[in-house]
Design an enzyme around this catalytic site. Structure first.
Site, PDB file in Angstrom:
ATOM      1  N   GLY A 257      -3.759  -1.638  -5.668  1.00 33.06           N
ATOM      2  CA  GLY A 257      -2.801  -2.213  -6.623  1.00 33.06           C
ATOM      3  C   GLY A 257      -2.970  -3.711  -6.705  1.00 33.06           C
ATOM      4  CB  ALA A 258      -5.690  -5.862  -5.665  1.00 32.32           C
TER       5      ALA A 258
ATOM      6  N   GLY B  45       1.196  -8.240  -9.524  1.00 31.44           N
ATOM      7  CA  GLY B  45       2.337  -8.363  -8.607  1.00 31.44           C
ATOM      8  C   GLY B  45       1.976  -8.675  -7.170  1.00 31.44           C
TER       9      GLY B  45
ATOM     10  N   GLY C 120       0.226  -7.120  -4.951  1.00 30.66           N
ATOM     11  CA  GLY C 120      -1.148  -6.890  -4.513  1.00 30.66           C
ATOM     12  C   GLY C 120      -2.026  -8.117  -4.726  1.00 30.66           C
TER      13      GLY C 120
ATOM     14  CB  SER D 127      10.687   1.017  -1.901  1.00 28.65           C
ATOM     15  OG  SER D 127      11.847   0.605  -2.596  1.00 28.65           O
TER      16      SER D 127
ATOM     17  CE1 TYR E 180       8.888   3.403  -6.300  1.00 32.41           C
ATOM     18  CE2 TYR E 180      11.110   2.825  -5.610  1.00 32.41           C
ATOM     19  CZ  TYR E 180       9.768   2.506  -5.727  1.00 32.41           C
ATOM     20  OH  TYR E 180       9.298   1.291  -5.247  1.00 32.41           O
TER      21      TYR E 180
HETATM   22  N1  LIG Z   1       8.655  -5.184  -6.857  1.00 29.93           N
HETATM   23  C1  LIG Z   1       9.629  -4.684  -6.115  1.00 29.93           C
HETATM   24  O1  LIG Z   1      10.801  -5.054  -6.258  1.00 29.93           O
HETATM   25  C2  LIG Z   1       9.327  -3.639  -5.076  1.00 29.93           C
HETATM   26  C3  LIG Z   1      10.395  -3.185  -4.270  1.00 29.93           C
HETATM   27  C4  LIG Z   1      10.149  -2.219  -3.318  1.00 29.93           C
HETATM   28  C5  LIG Z   1       8.861  -1.723  -3.164  1.00 29.93           C
HETATM   29  N2  LIG Z   1       7.846  -2.177  -3.961  1.00 29.93           N
HETATM   30  C6  LIG Z   1       6.505  -1.593  -3.778  1.00 29.93           C
HETATM   31  O2  LIG Z   1       5.534  -2.614  -3.742  1.00 29.93           O
HETATM   32  C7  LIG Z   1       4.287  -2.130  -4.247  1.00 29.93           C
HETATM   33  C8  LIG Z   1       3.689  -3.123  -5.232  1.00 29.93           C
HETATM   34  O3  LIG Z   1       4.517  -3.170  -6.367  1.00 29.93           O
HETATM   35  P1  LIG Z   1       4.573  -4.401  -7.398  1.00 29.93           P
HETATM   36  O4  LIG Z   1       6.002  -4.797  -7.441  1.00 29.93           O
HETATM   37  O5  LIG Z   1       3.537  -5.390  -7.104  1.00 29.93           O
HETATM   38  O6  LIG Z   1       4.261  -3.601  -8.754  1.00 29.93           O
HETATM   39  P2  LIG Z   1       3.223  -3.835  -9.944  1.00 29.93           P
HETATM   40  O7  LIG Z   1       3.188  -5.282 -10.330  1.00 29.93           O
HETATM   41  O8  LIG Z   1       3.561  -2.838 -10.981  1.00 29.93           O
HETATM   42  O9  LIG Z   1       1.824  -3.476  -9.270  1.00 29.93           O
HETATM   43  C9  LIG Z   1       1.502  -2.144  -8.979  1.00 29.93           C
HETATM   44  C10 LIG Z   1       0.014  -2.019  -8.838  1.00 29.93           C
HETATM   45  O10 LIG Z   1      -0.302  -0.645  -8.577  1.00 29.93           O
HETATM   46  C11 LIG Z   1      -1.327  -0.243  -9.481  1.00 29.93           C
HETATM   47  N3  LIG Z   1      -1.334   1.177  -9.768  1.00 29.93           N
HETATM   48  C12 LIG Z   1      -0.373   1.939 -10.328  1.00 29.93           C
HETATM   49  N4  LIG Z   1      -0.794   3.202 -10.476  1.00 29.93           N
HETATM   50  C13 LIG Z   1      -2.071   3.249  -9.999  1.00 29.93           C
HETATM   51  C14 LIG Z   1      -3.056   4.248  -9.904  1.00 29.93           C
HETATM   52  N5  LIG Z   1      -2.860   5.492 -10.358  1.00 29.93           N
HETATM   53  N6  LIG Z   1      -4.257   3.942  -9.347  1.00 29.93           N
HETATM   54  C15 LIG Z   1      -4.513   2.699  -8.914  1.00 29.93           C
HETATM   55  N7  LIG Z   1      -3.624   1.690  -8.999  1.00 29.93           N
HETATM   56  C16 LIG Z   1      -2.421   1.956  -9.538  1.00 29.93           C
HETATM   57  C17 LIG Z   1      -1.038  -1.053 -10.735  1.00 29.93           C
HETATM   58  O11 LIG Z   1      -2.139  -1.039 -11.614  1.00 29.93           O
HETATM   59  P3  LIG Z   1      -1.872  -0.908 -13.239  1.00 29.93           P
HETATM   60  O12 LIG Z   1      -1.287  -2.211 -13.644  1.00 29.93           O
HETATM   61  O13 LIG Z   1      -3.218  -0.620 -13.784  1.00 29.93           O
HETATM   62  O14 LIG Z   1      -0.895   0.209 -13.410  1.00 29.93           O
HETATM   63  C18 LIG Z   1      -0.753  -2.410 -10.114  1.00 29.93           C
HETATM   64  O15 LIG Z   1      -1.950  -3.057  -9.758  1.00 29.93           O
HETATM   65  C19 LIG Z   1       4.576  -0.745  -4.829  1.00 29.93           C
HETATM   66  O16 LIG Z   1       4.161   0.248  -3.909  1.00 29.93           O
HETATM   67  C20 LIG Z   1       6.087  -0.721  -4.960  1.00 29.93           C
HETATM   68  O17 LIG Z   1       6.635   0.582  -4.862  1.00 29.93           O
HETATM   69  C21 LIG Z   1       8.045  -3.141  -4.904  1.00 29.93           C
END
Ligand SMILES: NC(=O)c1ccc[n+]([C@@H]2O[C@H](COP(=O)([O-])OP(=O)(O)OC[C@H]3O[C@@H](n4cnc5c(N)ncnc54)[C@H](OP(=O)(O)O)[C@@H]3O)[C@@H](O)[C@H]2O)c1
Length: 315
Positions: free
Chosen positions: A28-29, A32, A34, A157, A183
């Site tokens: 997920g790099a 956000g 990543g 999460s 989720y």
């Molecule tokens: N942000 C928050 O408030 C929060 C809170 C609790 C937990 N988290 C956890 O933190 C982690 C990172 O989240 P984030 O907030 O940085 O979200 P984000 O900005 O949406 O980033 C998510 C990343 O995962 C990738 N991804 C999604 N589906 C995929 C797939 N099928 N194969 C490969 N890559 C995939 C996305 O790529 P695409 O852009 O191509 O989809 C993106 O690079 C997640 O596991 C999330 O559940 C976040």
């Protein structure tokens, strides 16, 4: 309503730590947390392999990091975690390119999407957040063992508190779909996987940690509507205010989990706010549910996951 929560940043938690000679993989790099986790690990000297599914988005993210820190090393590799064949291809290529791995940050995630299915027919959140990472990690195990000591960090999460894992119907085959329930189940699975993985690899000095990063405005909210923000605020304890972190603060707990000497000899635990989380207490905003750390459920999920990906692992 929203408030801003001060807290340490990636640079603060990694200060003074050298990762020179280490290989770090981050899923997920392309967006956000990543991207920021990749930046921080590379700034500390690790050679970082950024993984994502969208080539243009991934290369744009990597190029921006290279431009900002020309001395750091970023590689890129494509993987779609919602397609087990893609995970298998990526793992085979990665093992060839990186026979030793010290850090694997299983960070990719999808949240509260409408009912969708992966290429293999699994419910999208369970399939992406848990099963894709389960298979990737198990297939990369030889490189993790060869690179030991090392750590695996699984992004869970606080949403794990929405739901225990549902062993009767993990893929919503026979019950109505609820995007937040799904989720929560997938994020509980991330913690249970951490417990099962740590039990298997700790004797080899590869330790596993689950992380709640905080609440951070990223693309994770892409499937959310205004009413979802209101519902999440209503769940927040106290005055119903969601407390946000910046991306640098949000990625700090993953970075701390991957690198902190404070965690030497520990593993199979859930971290938040750059600390080991306490059990959930009534009215508390944070904490970890007992059901997510249950070792029997962790074993059951491990066996189910092997069955669903169609492969047993000598771990
Ligand atoms: N942000 C928050 O408030 C929060 C809170 C609790 C937990 N988290 C956890 O933190 C982690 C990172 O989240 P984030 O907030 O940085 O979200 P984000 O900005 O949406 O980033 C998510 C990343 O995962 C990738 N991804 C999604 N589906 C995929 C797939 N099928 N194969 C490969 N890559 C995939 C996305 O790529 P695409 O852009 O191509 O989809 C993106 O690079 C997640 O596991 C999330 O559940 C976040």
């Amino acid at each position: 309503m929203a408030a801003f929560n001060a807290g340490p940043t990636t640079d603060e938690v990694i200060e003074g730590i050298s990762l020179a000679g280490d290989i770090a993989l981050v899923t997920g790099a392309s967006s956000g947390l990543g991207v920021e986790t990749s930046r921080a690990l590379a700034a500390a000297g690790a050679e970082v392999v950024m993984l994502a599914r969208d080539a243009a988005k991934l290369e744009a993210a990597a190029d921006a990091l290279r431009e900002a820190d020309p001395g750091a090393t970023f590689h890129t590799h494509l993987v779609d975690l919602a397609d087990l064949a893609s995970v298998r291809r990526a793992a085979a290529d990665l093992l060839e390119s990186y026979p030793t791995i010290q850090l694997l940050i299983n960070n990719a995630g999808v949240m509260a999407c409408p009912l969708m299915r992966t290429a293999d027919g699994f419910e999208m959140q369970f399939g992406t957040n848990h099963l894709g990472h389960f298979l990737l990690t198990c297939l990369l195990q030889p490189a993790l063992l060869a690179g030991a000591p090392g750590r695996v960090v699984n992004l869970s999460s606080g949403g794990h508190r929405f739901a225990n894992f549902n062993f009767d119907d993990p893929n919503y085959a026979s019950r109505d779909y609820d995007k937040w329930q799904a989720y929560g189940e997938s994020k509980t699975a991330n913690v249970l996987f951490t417990v099962g993985l740590d039990a298997r690899l700790k004797a080899s000095d590869v330790r596993a940690f689950a992380v709640h990063p905080g609440v951070i405005m990223t693309e994770l909210s892409r499937h959310m509507q205004q009413e979802d923000f209101e519902a999440l605020s209503a769940r927040a304890p106290g005055d119903g205010e969601l407390t946000f972190k910046s991306v640098e603060q949000g990625a700090a707990t993953s970075t701390w989990a991957a690198t902190s000497p404070d965690l030497e000899g520990r593993g199979g635990i859930y971290l938040e706010d750059c600390q080991i989380a306490a059990p959930v207490a009534p009215g508390s905003a944070g904490g970890v549910e007992d059901y997510a750390l249950d070792s029997d459920a962790a074993e059951r999920l491990w066996r189910l996951s092997e069955e669903l990906v169609g492969e047993r692992f000598a771990l």
